[in-house]
Scaffold this active site. Structure first.
Site, PDB file in Angstrom:
ATOM      1  N   GLU A   1       0.843  -1.196   0.000  1.00 41.39           N
ATOM      2  CA  GLU A   1       0.000   0.000   0.000  1.00 41.39           C
ATOM      3  C   GLU A   1       0.880   1.249   0.000  1.00 41.39           C
ATOM      4  O   GLU A   1       1.869   1.313   0.725  1.00 41.39           O
ATOM      5  CB  GLU A   1      -0.882   0.046   1.258  1.00 41.39           C
TER       6      GLU A   1
ATOM      7  N   HIS B   1      -3.918  -2.716  -8.175  1.00 40.65           N
ATOM      8  CA  HIS B   1      -5.156  -3.329  -7.687  1.00 40.65           C
ATOM      9  C   HIS B   1      -6.245  -3.247  -8.756  1.00 40.65           C
ATOM     10  O   HIS B   1      -7.033  -4.180  -8.935  1.00 40.65           O
ATOM     11  CB  HIS B   1      -5.585  -2.620  -6.401  1.00 40.65           C
TER      12      HIS B   1
END
Length: 179
Positions: A116, A155
């Site tokens: 992330e 993603h």
């Protein structure tokens, strides 16, 4: 920096409860790049860490009602400052991808590592975040031989129509040219 026993050495490790074992005989072969900010577009808080640790006060912001009850983690987070925090050992199955598919294989959490970046789809990322992501990716490629530039995806690519991160502002060419 180096990886030992599936953990980055010399950085903060906050163990998330949101992980489990990978299926037997599953090789790590995918790296997924994400972006997150909590609340959206608010940076330099500890809310991401608290979310991954199941300690977020969901009453502290109206946006949090939409994510209340979710159990999420990533293997690592790269903050706007460049700080790297690891939440799940790389050999374990972090809960970062959700409903996902790559090269015909469902449930990418089973065979991927999730990183992330603190940010948002429509914000630029900091130079130090790219530097740290490049360094971390290079370490992961050395440690997990099935990860290569062709197996590094956003993603949005493994969950099309459902997810948009890391977003249009993420500089893929800059990143991949330096890995």
């Amino acid at each position: 920096m180096k990886i030992k026993n599936h953990r980055l050495q010399g950085i903060k490790f906050l163990e998330s409860p949101n992980f489990n074992d990978r299926p037997m005989d599953t090789d790590i072969s995918l790296l997924v790049i994400h972006s997150i900010s909590l609340p959206p577009k608010k940076y330099n808080t500890t809310d991401i860490e608290n979310f991954f640790l199941n300690k977020l006060d969901f009453s502290s912001h109206k946006f949090y009602k939409a994510i209340d009850g979710l159990k999420v983690s990533a293997h690592a987070l790269i903050k706007r400052s460049g700080e790297i925090i690891q939440f799940v050992p790389f050999n374990k199955r972090a809960w970062h991808a959700g409903v996902s598919s790559f090269k015909g294989r469902e449930d990418c959490n089973n065979f991927s590592i999730g990183i992330e970046l603190e940010g948002a789809d429509d914000d630029i990322f900091e130079d130090i975040q790219y530097d740290q992501l490049i360094m971390l990716t290079s370490l992961l490629i050395k440690e997990y031989s099935l990860i290569n530039k062709d197996n590094i995806k956003g993603h949005s690519e493994i969950s099309p129509g459902r997810k948009t991160d890391p977003g249009a502002m993420f500089e893929w060419d800059r990143y991949l040219a330096n890995v």
